[in-house]
Design a protein around this motif. Structure first.
Motif, short mmCIF file in Angstrom:
data_model
loop_
_atom_site.label_atom_id
_atom_site.label_comp_id
_atom_site.label_asym_id
_atom_site.label_seq_id
_atom_site.Cartn_x
_atom_site.Cartn_y
_atom_site.Cartn_z
N LEU A 206 -1.06 41.17 -38.20
CA LEU A 206 -0.76 39.76 -38.01
C LEU A 206 -0.28 39.45 -36.60
O LEU A 206 -0.58 38.38 -36.05
CB LEU A 206 0.31 39.31 -39.02
CG LEU A 206 -0.13 39.20 -40.48
CD1 LEU A 206 1.08 38.91 -41.35
CD2 LEU A 206 -1.20 38.14 -40.66
N TRP A 207 0.45 40.38 -35.98
CA TRP A 207 1.12 40.07 -34.71
C TRP A 207 0.34 40.49 -33.47
O TRP A 207 0.63 40.00 -32.37
CB TRP A 207 2.50 40.72 -34.68
CG TRP A 207 3.52 39.90 -35.38
CD1 TRP A 207 3.96 40.02 -36.67
CD2 TRP A 207 4.25 38.79 -34.83
NE1 TRP A 207 4.90 39.06 -36.95
CE2 TRP A 207 5.10 38.30 -35.84
CE3 TRP A 207 4.27 38.18 -33.58
CZ2 TRP A 207 5.95 37.22 -35.63
CZ3 TRP A 207 5.12 37.11 -33.36
CH2 TRP A 207 5.95 36.64 -34.39
N HIS A 208 -0.64 41.39 -33.60
CA HIS A 208 -1.25 41.91 -32.37
C HIS A 208 -2.00 40.81 -31.61
O HIS A 208 -1.94 40.77 -30.37
CB HIS A 208 -2.18 43.08 -32.70
CG HIS A 208 -3.52 42.68 -33.22
ND1 HIS A 208 -3.76 42.43 -34.55
CD2 HIS A 208 -4.72 42.50 -32.59
CE1 HIS A 208 -5.02 42.09 -34.72
NE2 HIS A 208 -5.64 42.13 -33.55
N LEU A 209 -2.68 39.92 -32.32
CA LEU A 209 -3.46 38.89 -31.62
C LEU A 209 -2.57 37.80 -31.02
O LEU A 209 -2.80 37.40 -29.86
CB LEU A 209 -4.50 38.29 -32.56
CG LEU A 209 -5.63 37.50 -31.91
CD1 LEU A 209 -6.29 38.31 -30.79
CD2 LEU A 209 -6.67 37.09 -32.94
N PRO A 210 -1.55 37.29 -31.71
CA PRO A 210 -0.63 36.35 -31.04
C PRO A 210 0.02 36.93 -29.80
O PRO A 210 0.17 36.24 -28.79
CB PRO A 210 0.41 36.05 -32.13
CG PRO A 210 -0.32 36.25 -33.41
CD PRO A 210 -1.25 37.39 -33.16
N LEU A 211 0.41 38.21 -29.87
CA LEU A 211 1.02 38.84 -28.69
C LEU A 211 0.00 38.98 -27.56
O LEU A 211 0.34 38.76 -26.38
CB LEU A 211 1.57 40.22 -29.06
CG LEU A 211 2.79 40.22 -29.99
CD1 LEU A 211 3.15 41.64 -30.40
CD2 LEU A 211 3.98 39.54 -29.33
N LEU A 212 -1.23 39.31 -27.90
CA LEU A 212 -2.28 39.42 -26.88
C LEU A 212 -2.57 38.08 -26.23
O LEU A 212 -2.67 37.98 -25.00
CB LEU A 212 -3.55 39.99 -27.52
CG LEU A 212 -4.81 40.04 -26.64
CD1 LEU A 212 -4.56 40.93 -25.42
CD2 LEU A 212 -5.99 40.55 -27.44
#
Length: 483
Positions: A337-343
């Protein structure tokens, strides 16, 4: 396993347990009548997971993060306009390669394996389909609730600080892309009690009916495009059924020739239906809404996984590999869930700096994907430490009571309303906040997993209540839902 001995169709090598020795009766002591039990209910609740499943899931997660690092590429133009380019999708060589790298179907196959095992363990202890739905909803919704709430708050602060609304909308759309997977995966997982019952009675006919429904929807989607989204249920449930078959040893008992034939036939069929333009050749285009191509890919991937099973288990037996996948497995949903928002956030902030930004598709840009990948992994570490516990199954005090069936059904509806809205109309900042509120309401409706006061253990050492095994761990314990 010796040849010639009958095996229940739902049993596999990993789930077989030796029969208990018969008790010796004293003279004059009446023999207790034999109790007929369902074969599924007799399964050993403490069955160990196949380490190959966890390792493959871990590798798939790394591939997803790496692929998104090659896709997200925001561009700041001279007039101040910001656009995003999907560099990987623009490469001519990507279309055939994605047949191998499109591992989303494999996620659903693995989810079918672990989901069926979890459901059978819960069922063996007296649990119901509503208990299973509550646990699955809590495991998947709580991490997503935190993501939506933090994204909504952070983007609102950015908007109030003067960031262009166009940039905010671009980040909202890009960062929330993983939510479609959450909706599809949750739908398939909630169907497990029903689909497992159908699988128990008629495994191959059940899969055949789903395939027929997929083809029917695909045939009608041209006249009624909105109908294509119905296949988010049929396609992923069919792929999940392959996981059921794998869990029950169907693929394990096929010969290598049969498995190789399945790989060849599924890919030949995939080439035919894409070659005559019935379906697009790019599997990324085929994924949302899904179609028959994803099921054909899943068949090939499942057979390949079975062929490589021994080698994968050998790698998974290495101690440091076991330690790595044990940690990642417990926090896989948080990472996803978090890898794309952080990217997206990191890429957006870099636009505001003088940091060198090579042109998309150049050799320098491709080499830059390596530090970008490790930067995302570094950003994920504190997020996993802070928010990863939301994936743990919560327990409650011994006097707590679980939610009613009405509450579980209402929570499921509350979760799917904003997800469906986003699927049809696109995600906005307002919907981001509304989704966070809906997910929070669902968590409140579901409550915490009850841990009732249990009577003393029965003769077999298992705690019982009303003649049934306890469906939950002892107070104070936490257990990952997928374990």
């Amino acid at each position: 396993m010796q040849r010639g001995k009958p095996v229940h169709p739902g049993a596999s090598r990993s789930t077989a347990v030796p029969a208990a020795p018969a008790a010796r009766l004293e003279p004059g002591v009446p023999r207790e009548p034999a109790v007929q039990r369902d074969p599924v209910v007799q399964r050993e609740p403490g069955v160990q997971r196949d380490p190959a499943i966890d390792l493959v899931r871990f590798i798939c997660l790394l591939l997803v993060v790496a692929a998104h690092c090659m896709m997200v590429s925001p561009v700041l133009h001279r007039d101040g306009k910001v656009t995003t380019e999907n560099t990987l999708m623009e490469q001519s060589w990507f279309t055939p390669v994605v047949w191998v790298l499109m591992i989303v179907p494999l996620f659903f196959v693995l989810g079918g394996v672990t989901g069926l095992q979890s459901w059978r363990r819960l069922q063996a202890r007296g649990g119901t389909g509503f208990d299973f739905a509550q646990l699955r909803l809590l495991r998947l919704v709580r991490p997503a609730m935190a993501l939506l709430a933090i994204m909504w708050a952070g983007l609102w602060l950015a908007l109030l600080s003067g960031v262009d609304p166009q940039v905010i909308q671009l980040m909202t759309t890009g960062a929330a892309m993983p939510l479609w997977f959450l909706a599809a995966y949750l739908t398939a997982q909630l169907s497990i009690p029903l689909m497992a019952r159908l699988h128990q009675r008629a495994p191959l006919p059940t899969l055949g009916v789903l395939v027929a429904l997929i083809i029917t929807v695909d045939s009608l989607r041209g006249a009624l495009p909105v109908l294509a989204f119905v296949n988010m249920v049929f396609v992923w449930c069919a792929v999940q059924q392959l996981g059921f078959l794998m869990a029950d040893g169907f693929f394990e008992h096929r010969s290598r020739t049969w498995l190789v034939g399945a790989i060849i036939v599924s890919n030949v069929l995939l080439g035919l239906v894409t070659g005559v333009a019935v379906y697009p050749g790019n599997m990324v285009v085929n994924i949302n809404p899904p179609n028959l191509c994803l099921l054909l890919l899943a068949i090939s991937q499942t057979a390949t996984l079975q062929l490589l099973g021994k080698g994968i288990r050998w790698i998974a037996s290495v101690r440091w590999v076991q330690a790595s996948i044990a940690v990642a497995g417990r926090r896989s949903m948080t990472v996803y869930l978090w890898h794309l928002p952080l990217l997206v956030g990191m890429s957006g902030l870099l636009l505001l700096t003088d940091f060198p930004k090579p042109a998309d598709g150049t050799a320098e840009w491709w080499w830059a994907r390596i530090p970008v990948f490790f930067a995302v992994v570094a950003l994920l570490l504190p997020v996993v430490l802070l928010l990863g516990r939301l994936e743990d199954r919560p327990t409650a005090a011994s006097h707590a009571r679980g939610p009613s069936r009405t509450a579980v059904v209402t929570a499921a509806v509350v979760v799917f309303v904003p997800v469906a809205d986003a699927a049809f109309n696109g995600l906005t900042l307002a919907l981001l906040g509304g989704g966070a509120a809906c997910f929070a309401l669902a968590v409140l409706l579901l409550g915490r997993v009850p841990t009732p006061v249990l009577p003393p253990p029965g003769p077999d050492g298992a705690q019982t209540r009303g003649g049934k095994r306890s469906t939950l761990p002892a107070p104070g314990l936490r257990a990952n839902l997928e374990s």
